[in-house]
Design a protein around this motif. Structure first.
Motif, PDB file in Angstrom:
ATOM      1  N   GLY A 152       0.820  -1.209   0.000  1.00 48.11           N
ATOM      2  CA  GLY A 152       0.000   0.000   0.000  1.00 48.11           C
ATOM      3  C   GLY A 152       0.848   1.249   0.000  1.00 48.11           C
ATOM      4  O   GLY A 152       0.584   2.195  -0.763  1.00 48.11           O
ATOM      5  N   LEU A 153       1.874   1.250   0.832  1.00 53.32           N
ATOM      6  CA  LEU A 153       2.737   2.431   0.925  1.00 53.32           C
ATOM      7  C   LEU A 153       3.458   2.667  -0.400  1.00 53.32           C
ATOM      8  O   LEU A 153       3.596   3.806  -0.848  1.00 53.32           O
ATOM      9  CB  LEU A 153       3.739   2.249   2.064  1.00 53.32           C
ATOM     10  N   HIS A 154       3.876   1.588  -1.040  1.00 51.45           N
ATOM     11  CA  HIS A 154       4.515   1.720  -2.345  1.00 51.45           C
ATOM     12  C   HIS A 154       3.573   2.363  -3.353  1.00 51.45           C
ATOM     13  O   HIS A 154       3.950   3.284  -4.070  1.00 51.45           O
ATOM     14  CB  HIS A 154       4.933   0.340  -2.868  1.00 51.45           C
ATOM     15  N   THR A 155       2.351   1.864  -3.382  1.00 49.49           N
ATOM     16  CA  THR A 155       1.371   2.399  -4.334  1.00 49.49           C
ATOM     17  C   THR A 155       1.135   3.873  -4.080  1.00 49.49           C
ATOM     18  O   THR A 155       1.163   4.701  -5.006  1.00 49.49           O
ATOM     19  CB  THR A 155       0.039   1.637  -4.176  1.00 49.49           C
ATOM     20  N   VAL A 156       0.917   4.222  -2.808  1.00 52.71           N
ATOM     21  CA  VAL A 156       0.633   5.618  -2.471  1.00 52.71           C
ATOM     22  C   VAL A 156       1.825   6.494  -2.814  1.00 52.71           C
ATOM     23  O   VAL A 156       1.671   7.580  -3.390  1.00 52.71           O
ATOM     24  CB  VAL A 156       0.277   5.739  -0.975  1.00 52.71           C
ATOM     25  N   LEU A 157       3.023   6.005  -2.497  1.00 53.36           N
ATOM     26  CA  LEU A 157       4.219   6.813  -2.771  1.00 53.36           C
ATOM     27  C   LEU A 157       4.388   7.071  -4.258  1.00 53.36           C
ATOM     28  O   LEU A 157       4.771   8.174  -4.659  1.00 53.36           O
ATOM     29  CB  LEU A 157       5.460   6.131  -2.207  1.00 53.36           C
ATOM     30  N   SER A 158       4.099   6.054  -5.068  1.00 56.65           N
ATOM     31  CA  SER A 158       4.289   6.284  -6.496  1.00 56.65           C
ATOM     32  C   SER A 158       3.232   7.256  -7.020  1.00 56.65           C
ATOM     33  O   SER A 158       3.526   8.092  -7.874  1.00 56.65           O
ATOM     34  CB  SER A 158       4.286   4.968  -7.268  1.00 56.65           C
ATOM     35  N   LYS A 159       2.012   7.180  -6.480  1.00 56.96           N
ATOM     36  CA  LYS A 159       0.987   8.157  -6.875  1.00 56.96           C
ATOM     37  C   LYS A 159       1.393   9.563  -6.470  1.00 56.96           C
ATOM     38  O   LYS A 159       1.236  10.519  -7.235  1.00 56.96           O
ATOM     39  CB  LYS A 159      -0.354   7.816  -6.215  1.00 56.96           C
ATOM     40  N   LEU A 160       1.904   9.688  -5.239  1.00 55.96           N
ATOM     41  CA  LEU A 160       2.283  11.007  -4.740  1.00 55.96           C
ATOM     42  C   LEU A 160       3.457  11.567  -5.527  1.00 55.96           C
ATOM     43  O   LEU A 160       3.530  12.772  -5.788  1.00 55.96           O
ATOM     44  CB  LEU A 160       2.632  10.923  -3.251  1.00 55.96           C
ATOM     45  N   THR A 161       4.397  10.684  -5.882  1.00 51.91           N
ATOM     46  CA  THR A 161       5.541  11.136  -6.667  1.00 51.91           C
ATOM     47  C   THR A 161       5.063  11.688  -8.002  1.00 51.91           C
ATOM     48  O   THR A 161       5.507  12.746  -8.452  1.00 51.91           O
ATOM     49  CB  THR A 161       6.502   9.960  -6.913  1.00 51.91           C
ATOM     50  N   ARG A 162       4.111  10.962  -8.607  1.00 54.08           N
ATOM     51  CA  ARG A 162       3.575  11.419  -9.889  1.00 54.08           C
ATOM     52  C   ARG A 162       2.893  12.771  -9.724  1.00 54.08           C
ATOM     53  O   ARG A 162       3.056  13.681 -10.529  1.00 54.08           O
ATOM     54  CB  ARG A 162       2.578  10.391 -10.415  1.00 54.08           C
ATOM     55  N   LYS A 163       2.165  12.908  -8.639  1.00 56.35           N
ATOM     56  CA  LYS A 163       1.468  14.161  -8.374  1.00 56.35           C
ATOM     57  C   LYS A 163       2.457  15.319  -8.244  1.00 56.35           C
ATOM     58  O   LYS A 163       2.228  16.415  -8.773  1.00 56.35           O
ATOM     59  CB  LYS A 163       0.657  14.026  -7.087  1.00 56.35           C
ATOM     60  N   ALA A 164       3.536  15.082  -7.509  1.00 54.20           N
ATOM     61  CA  ALA A 164       4.537  16.137  -7.325  1.00 54.20           C
ATOM     62  C   ALA A 164       5.125  16.540  -8.674  1.00 54.20           C
ATOM     63  O   ALA A 164       5.330  17.739  -8.951  1.00 54.20           O
ATOM     64  CB  ALA A 164       5.639  15.668  -6.387  1.00 54.20           C
TER      65      ALA A 164
ATOM     66  N   SER B 108      -9.010   2.100  -0.828  1.00 55.08           N
ATOM     67  CA  SER B 108      -8.460   3.044  -1.797  1.00 55.08           C
ATOM     68  C   SER B 108      -9.532   4.001  -2.288  1.00 55.08           C
ATOM     69  O   SER B 108      -9.271   5.173  -2.527  1.00 55.08           O
ATOM     70  CB  SER B 108      -7.882   2.308  -2.995  1.00 55.08           C
ATOM     71  N   GLU B 109     -10.740   3.463  -2.450  1.00 55.81           N
ATOM     72  CA  GLU B 109     -11.801   4.333  -2.936  1.00 55.81           C
ATOM     73  C   GLU B 109     -12.203   5.342  -1.889  1.00 55.81           C
ATOM     74  O   GLU B 109     -12.493   6.495  -2.195  1.00 55.81           O
ATOM     75  CB  GLU B 109     -13.027   3.499  -3.324  1.00 55.81           C
ATOM     76  N   GLU B 110     -12.240   4.889  -0.643  1.00 55.41           N
ATOM     77  CA  GLU B 110     -12.773   5.744   0.411  1.00 55.41           C
ATOM     78  C   GLU B 110     -11.812   6.847   0.813  1.00 55.41           C
ATOM     79  O   GLU B 110     -12.229   7.953   1.122  1.00 55.41           O
ATOM     80  CB  GLU B 110     -13.057   4.891   1.642  1.00 55.41           C
ATOM     81  N   LEU B 111     -10.562   6.527   0.864  1.00 57.06           N
ATOM     82  CA  LEU B 111      -9.615   7.455   1.458  1.00 57.06           C
ATOM     83  C   LEU B 111      -8.933   8.299   0.403  1.00 57.06           C
ATOM     84  O   LEU B 111      -8.701   7.840  -0.709  1.00 57.06           O
ATOM     85  CB  LEU B 111      -8.542   6.678   2.207  1.00 57.06           C
ATOM     86  N   ASP B 112      -8.582   9.490   0.765  1.00 56.85           N
ATOM     87  CA  ASP B 112      -7.733  10.257  -0.125  1.00 56.85           C
ATOM     88  C   ASP B 112      -6.289   9.804   0.086  1.00 56.85           C
ATOM     89  O   ASP B 112      -5.986   9.022   0.983  1.00 56.85           O
ATOM     90  CB  ASP B 112      -7.923  11.758   0.097  1.00 56.85           C
ATOM     91  N   LEU B 113      -5.432  10.302  -0.760  1.00 61.48           N
ATOM     92  CA  LEU B 113      -4.045   9.827  -0.739  1.00 61.48           C
ATOM     93  C   LEU B 113      -3.368  10.087   0.599  1.00 61.48           C
ATOM     94  O   LEU B 113      -2.580   9.274   1.073  1.00 61.48           O
ATOM     95  CB  LEU B 113      -3.248  10.513  -1.847  1.00 61.48           C
ATOM     96  N   GLU B 114      -3.707  11.200   1.204  1.00 61.67           N
ATOM     97  CA  GLU B 114      -3.064  11.549   2.467  1.00 61.67           C
ATOM     98  C   GLU B 114      -3.406  10.525   3.552  1.00 61.67           C
ATOM     99  O   GLU B 114      -2.538  10.032   4.260  1.00 61.67           O
ATOM    100  CB  GLU B 114      -3.512  12.943   2.908  1.00 61.67           C
ATOM    101  N   ALA B 115      -4.693  10.218   3.641  1.00 62.89           N
ATOM    102  CA  ALA B 115      -5.125   9.256   4.652  1.00 62.89           C
ATOM    103  C   ALA B 115      -4.542   7.880   4.357  1.00 62.89           C
ATOM    104  O   ALA B 115      -4.131   7.156   5.269  1.00 62.89           O
ATOM    105  CB  ALA B 115      -6.644   9.201   4.692  1.00 62.89           C
ATOM    106  N   GLN B 116      -4.505   7.519   3.075  1.00 57.13           N
ATOM    107  CA  GLN B 116      -3.908   6.230   2.701  1.00 57.13           C
ATOM    108  C   GLN B 116      -2.450   6.176   3.118  1.00 57.13           C
ATOM    109  O   GLN B 116      -1.973   5.184   3.645  1.00 57.13           O
ATOM    110  CB  GLN B 116      -3.972   6.031   1.191  1.00 57.13           C
ATOM    111  N   PHE B 117      -1.754   7.272   2.841  1.00 55.95           N
ATOM    112  CA  PHE B 117      -0.340   7.326   3.207  1.00 55.95           C
ATOM    113  C   PHE B 117      -0.176   7.102   4.702  1.00 55.95           C
ATOM    114  O   PHE B 117       0.633   6.285   5.133  1.00 55.95           O
ATOM    115  CB  PHE B 117       0.267   8.667   2.800  1.00 55.95           C
ATOM    116  N   HIS B 118      -0.958   7.833   5.486  1.00 49.71           N
ATOM    117  CA  HIS B 118      -0.794   7.729   6.936  1.00 49.71           C
ATOM    118  C   HIS B 118      -1.190   6.358   7.455  1.00 49.71           C
ATOM    119  O   HIS B 118      -0.556   5.834   8.367  1.00 49.71           O
ATOM    120  CB  HIS B 118      -1.576   8.838   7.640  1.00 49.71           C
ATOM    121  N   LEU B 119      -2.239   5.792   6.873  1.00 46.44           N
ATOM    122  CA  LEU B 119      -2.641   4.446   7.278  1.00 46.44           C
ATOM    123  C   LEU B 119      -1.489   3.458   7.098  1.00 46.44           C
ATOM    124  O   LEU B 119      -1.097   2.754   8.027  1.00 46.44           O
ATOM    125  CB  LEU B 119      -3.854   4.000   6.450  1.00 46.44           C
TER     126      LEU B 119
END
Lengths: 182, 150
Positions: A152-164, B108-119
């Motif tokens: 999950g953290l990997h997925t989120v990080l890659s999304k955030l990197t793309r966003k930046a 993933s659908e429910e949370l925004d990226l920030e909340a997902q990151f922190h989770l």
């Protein structure tokens, strides 16, 4: 004795994913000299971004918004505004970078505004995990949980990197666009 | 045992990962005969043994395999699924994996990226801290059993 650093040179390691993200945010930070220019500019997705470079109205918005960098107080307000513009993304990305670099545990977590809309807050996780630690149940699937959160953290990080990266490019476009007009 | 704590702040996830890695390596070095850990339970806080808790050998192998992912990064999804399927072939487990994925999509659908990151970030932090402690317990228990308590 421990050669831990060497093993981080793996393509898929979390260390690299974090470094990529931190690099992208640092780049954004250096590029965006006047963050307030990003206010009220919507952050488009890459597909849309490529097609509609000449975003209508954003040029005018740039000319109006020539105020200096905002105070941290006003930053917090727009940060949790329901509709997020590029500026709030900018603040969010920087705050996540700080969390990665400094850790999140001792920071005062979730702000009062907007906390009720999401059921998953860091506090809940802390409670859930301390419960997990004390109870005997759940021990076996710690490995699964670990894997799940790592992925999950990997997925989120890659999304955030793309966003930046999108944000950095958009800012450059906006600046280029306004210079073009003069 | 040397833990690299100076490169990052104390609470940084990378510090936690470093520490976990070092503690597990130390455990591997101490535990020369892992099979001695079979059927040995960790005693609880009050000295009580919990029924149905996994034995130390199970912990030992789990801690080692998680360490691989901490050090070398994420296993490809197929490899992970093959591994899970190889370990536990029961239908229930497959169902569990499916519901986990459904759960994942839902989150993933429910949370925004920030909340997902922190989770994920906070959970990883806590799981690793917890596992580090487990690795230390396994090491200590092994030393007790083999009379190497320092």
């Amino acid at each position: 004795m421990m050669q831990i650093c060497d093993t981080y040179n793996q393509k898929h390691s979390l260390f690299n994913a974090m470094n990529r993200f931190i690099g992208a945010v640092n780049n954004m930070d250096q590029t965006v000299m006047v963050p307030s220019l990003l206010r009220d500019v919507p952050l488009s997705e890459p597909e849309i971004d490529e097609v509609s470079v000449e975003v209508g109205g954003s040029g005018g918005c740039l000319e109006e918004r020539t105020t200096p960098a905002p105070s941290p107080g006003s930053a917090n307000e727009s940060f949790f505004a329901p509709s997020r513009d590029m500026y709030s993304h900018y603040v969010l990305l920087k705050s996540i970078r700080n969390d990665i670099e400094w850790g999140v545990l001792h920071q005062p977590s979730s702000p009062p505004a907007g906390s009720e809309e999401s059921t998953w807050k860091p506090k809940d996780i802390l409670v859930g995990l301390s419960h997990l630690e004390s109870a005997d149940a759940g021990e076996e699937d710690l490995e699964q949980q670990f894997h799940y959160h790592l992925r999950g953290l990997h997925t989120v990080l890659s999304k955030l990197t793309r966003k930046a990266n999108i944000l950095t490019n958009r800012y450059k476009q906006e600046i280029g666009f306004s210079n073009w007009g003069h | 045992m040397q833990v690299l704590t100076k490169r990052y702040p104390k609470n940084c996830l990378l510090t936690v990962m470093d520490r976990y890695s070092a503690v597990v390596r130390n455990m591997e070095q101490v535990v020369m005969i892992p099979s001695l850990l079979r059927d040995v339970q960790l005693s609880g806080p009050g000295g009580s043994v919990q029924d149905g808790a996994p034995d130390l050998y199970t912990y030992f192998t789990m801690l080692k395999s998680i360490c691989v992912e901490v050090d070398h990064g994420l296993l490809p999804r197929e490899e992970w699924q093959a591994k899970v399927a190889g370990n536990e072939t029961s239908e229930a487990e497959n169902d569990a994996a499916e519901t986990e994925e459904a759960e994942e999509d839902r989150i993933s659908e429910e949370l925004d990226l920030e909340a997902q990151f922190h989770l994920h970030f906070c959970s990883l932090h806590h799981i690793l801290t917890h596992l580090t402690r487990k690795a230390q317990e396994v090491t200590r228990k092994y030393q007790e059993m083999t009379g190497q308590v320092l």
